[in-house]
Motif scaffolding. Structure first.
Motif, PDB file in Angstrom:
ATOM      1  N   ARG A  68     -61.160 -46.786 -40.148  1.00 54.18           N
ATOM      2  CA  ARG A  68     -59.967 -47.540 -39.755  1.00 54.18           C
ATOM      3  C   ARG A  68     -58.744 -47.070 -40.542  1.00 54.18           C
ATOM      4  O   ARG A  68     -58.832 -46.709 -41.726  1.00 54.18           O
ATOM      5  N   ASP A 108     -56.130 -48.758 -41.492  1.00 57.90           N
ATOM      6  CA  ASP A 108     -55.423 -49.725 -42.341  1.00 57.90           C
ATOM      7  C   ASP A 108     -56.065 -49.912 -43.720  1.00 57.90           C
ATOM      8  O   ASP A 108     -55.890 -50.960 -44.346  1.00 57.90           O
ATOM      9  N   VAL A 109     -56.835 -48.927 -44.201  1.00 57.35           N
ATOM     10  CA  VAL A 109     -57.391 -49.015 -45.554  1.00 57.35           C
ATOM     11  C   VAL A 109     -56.876 -47.845 -46.397  1.00 57.35           C
ATOM     12  O   VAL A 109     -56.674 -46.753 -45.897  1.00 57.35           O
ATOM     13  N   ASP A 110     -56.675 -48.111 -47.698  1.00 56.10           N
ATOM     14  CA  ASP A 110     -56.173 -47.113 -48.633  1.00 56.10           C
ATOM     15  C   ASP A 110     -57.326 -46.178 -49.024  1.00 56.10           C
ATOM     16  O   ASP A 110     -58.332 -46.631 -49.578  1.00 56.10           O
ATOM     17  N   LEU A 148     -58.647 -46.512 -52.578  1.00 56.36           N
ATOM     18  CA  LEU A 148     -59.423 -47.732 -52.824  1.00 56.36           C
ATOM     19  C   LEU A 148     -60.806 -47.632 -52.187  1.00 56.36           C
ATOM     20  O   LEU A 148     -61.795 -48.068 -52.766  1.00 56.36           O
ATOM     21  N   VAL A 149     -60.850 -47.062 -50.966  1.00 54.29           N
ATOM     22  CA  VAL A 149     -62.145 -46.892 -50.306  1.00 54.29           C
ATOM     23  C   VAL A 149     -63.047 -46.013 -51.168  1.00 54.29           C
ATOM     24  O   VAL A 149     -64.231 -46.328 -51.382  1.00 54.29           O
ATOM     25  N   ALA A 164     -62.980 -45.461 -54.468  1.00 57.01           N
ATOM     26  CA  ALA A 164     -63.439 -46.194 -55.657  1.00 57.01           C
ATOM     27  C   ALA A 164     -64.510 -47.208 -55.273  1.00 57.01           C
ATOM     28  O   ALA A 164     -65.532 -47.354 -55.961  1.00 57.01           O
ATOM     29  N   LEU A 165     -64.299 -47.896 -54.145  1.00 53.83           N
ATOM     30  CA  LEU A 165     -65.226 -48.934 -53.703  1.00 53.83           C
ATOM     31  C   LEU A 165     -66.596 -48.360 -53.336  1.00 53.83           C
ATOM     32  O   LEU A 165     -67.635 -48.887 -53.754  1.00 53.83           O
ATOM     33  N   LEU A 208     -66.181 -50.090 -42.456  1.00 51.72           N
ATOM     34  CA  LEU A 208     -65.024 -49.192 -42.565  1.00 51.72           C
ATOM     35  C   LEU A 208     -64.663 -48.529 -41.227  1.00 51.72           C
ATOM     36  O   LEU A 208     -63.588 -47.946 -41.094  1.00 51.72           O
TER      37      LEU A 208
END
Lengths: 202, 202
Positions: free
Chosen positions: B156, B158-160, B163-164, B166-167, B198
């Protein structure tokens, strides 16, 4: 219990006194760990700083690892008691609050990592038992929360609550490690993103 | 370099010989660790098992922690070389493949946890530097992958990506720990679920 130990309980009154003495030693050990960290500290060195005999420390806690487990258990319970997250709080937010509370206690995060590392190695029964049970308890409690959120339509219905619980706890632990090593890693934003991904499609 | 060390390089030829000798010691240390784990092993004990003098080991690796870092670095590189994940592989799937490769090497996961725990404590510069740089490199490479997946419409928009990255790395590390302690935790299913979360909304 060793015959040499002056604190060894011998009657019901002595037993109660033993409990109190154990707690006194534990409280002092928590202070010592908060001041100097858990690293490279022998049971003998702790006994000296706590102000008890090595024999008494062995009597009440058995090994350094068991003392470390008790120090962690008590410190975490203290940290958790400061904030009672509202029931509506999302899984990521709950972990964020709990991590923030833990970080407020010096040395606690390092002690946690040390216990987790020990739990994966052979011959660390105290750490293995404690960490395994702690994860199981956390997962069960978070899975219950996820089910309540699903019932209330706040978390998408097509995810397994047990898997979500394991995932959120894992993400929080791992993100905290990355953040401690590199402050540019936004632990909180990543957990918020995970909460957002778990929300039902608009 | 110490004057006492018989392997100390003294010329260009000797330097090349020194490099080869260092690699030889490292290869043997990797075998020793795979057989006995990394726990409670002094540099002197390793030197004995590897079959070099303690002075030579200190000369080539400085400290036990630096040797542990090199053992991990080399073992992981070996593990990674066995499988080249296709570029289209999703972030969770990439971590699953890498974790599976690492688990195939005895003791490697335990060594990783030990280095991460050390990296969070004071006075462990070698572990701190290695683990911090490893996470930064992993995050950068995974963030690039996430951007490519976003461009291709597989993740998607709309996710950084940072951050993805690191997550997903955090989730994989934490899930592996939980799974090692309790085989009922489905590490792979949880990573697949994260991949699914995701994916762009249908």
């Amino acid at each position: 219990m060793t015959a040499a130990d002056p604190d060894a309980p011998r009657s019901r009154g002595a037993y109660a006194k033993g409990i109190a003495r154990r707690q006194e030693i534990l409280d002092r050990a928590i202070e010592v760990f908060a001041q100097r960290g858990s690293e490279r500290t022998s049971l003998r060195a702790i006994a000296r700083e706590v102000g008890v005999t090595h024999a008494a420390l062995t009597h009440y806690f058995g090994s350094l690892e068991e003392l470390l487990v008790e120090v962690y258990r008590e410190s975490e319970a203290d940290a958790d008691s400061h904030v009672a997250p509202p029931v509506e709080v999302t899984p990521g937010e709950a972990m964020r609050i709990s991590a923030e509370e833990n970080r407020a206690i010096p040395g606690l995060v390092q002690l946690y990592s040390r216990l987790v590392a020990a739990s994966l190695e052979e011959g660390h029964l105290a750490a293995h038992t404690f960490v395994t049970e702690r994860f199981a308890r956390l997962r069960a409690s978070m899975a219950d929360g996820v089910r309540r959120h699903q019932d209330a339509g706040r978390i998408r219905a097509d995810v397994d609550p047990e898997l979500v619980a394991a995932l959120v706890i894992a993400a929080s632990d791992g993100l905290q490690t990355q953040w401690l090593l590199d402050g540019a890693v936004d632990h909180e934003a990543a957990l918020s993103m995970l909460d957002r991904l778990l929300a039902p499609p608009a």
